[in-house]
Design an enzyme around this catalytic site. Structure first.
Site, mmCIF file in Angstrom:
data_model
loop_
_atom_site.group_PDB
_atom_site.id
_atom_site.type_symbol
_atom_site.label_atom_id
_atom_site.label_comp_id
_atom_site.label_asym_id
_atom_site.label_seq_id
_atom_site.Cartn_x
_atom_site.Cartn_y
_atom_site.Cartn_z
ATOM 1 C CB ALA A 64 -0.928 0.009 1.217
ATOM 2 C CG ASP A 65 2.823 4.988 -1.442
ATOM 3 O OD1 ASP A 65 3.808 4.800 -0.700
ATOM 4 O OD2 ASP A 65 2.561 6.084 -1.967
#
Length: 179
Positions: A64-65
């Protein structure tokens, strides 16, 4: 086994709402973005490159980012207090977007999605901004604020998934993990 490919303690807390059966692993990856990439495409791209090093055919990998954007400009983590001040001054009294991209790898299957949440700040005084910077909280956060901490005091309105602003859209992730 589920592997969360993220250094973020906030993502660990949020994933634990879905399951406690996971481990955290991180790899050093080149997070340089292609020029002209949109914020949505940027978080999806970064989530993929964070998940890929752990692909092994058996585990479920989650990368995730999260980015904060104002007028399509990505505001990353501030490098110093002045940069944190400048970011928060830009966000003051305005609406901005928070995008989180998530990649899930299950065996040979790979799914990538993103979530956008709109956040509007109250008008902030220089004193409020500097007092918040003095807490140290903005220094490791995209856009120089954490909505789950002192940055919550700046929020006038939110439209979308709160957990997305913290760093992981858990409701959407749960749907994808269980589909």
């Amino acid at each position: 086994m589920i592997i969360l490919a993220s250094k973020s303690p906030r993502r660990r807390e949020l994933l634990s709402l879905i399951t406690t059966n996971f481990e955290v692993k991180t790899a050093d990856v080149d997070e340089a973005l292609p020029s002209g990439i949109s914020p949505k495409d940027a978080v999806e791209y970064l989530s993929k490159i964070k998940a890929q090093p752990f692909k092994n055919g058996t585990d479920i990998i989650i990368g995730a980012d999260t980015v904060v954007t104002l007028d399509e400009k990505i505001l990353g983590k501030p490098e110093n207090e002045q940069e944190a001040f400048d970011m928060l001054r830009m966000l003051s009294g305005r609406e901005h977007s928070v995008f989180t991209g998530v990649t899930i790898i299950k065996g040979e299957e790979e799914t990538t999605f993103s979530c956008e949440t709109k956040v509007e700040f109250f008008e902030l005084s220089d004193r409020q901004i500097w007092d918040y910077i003095a807490t140290g909280d903005p220094m490791d956060k995209a856009g120089a604020y954490g909505i789950q901490n002192g940055g919550a005091l700046f929020v006038k309105k939110i439209n979308g998934d709160y957990s997305n602003v913290v760093g992981l859209p858990v409701s959407l992730l749960n749907i994808y993990l269980n589909s």
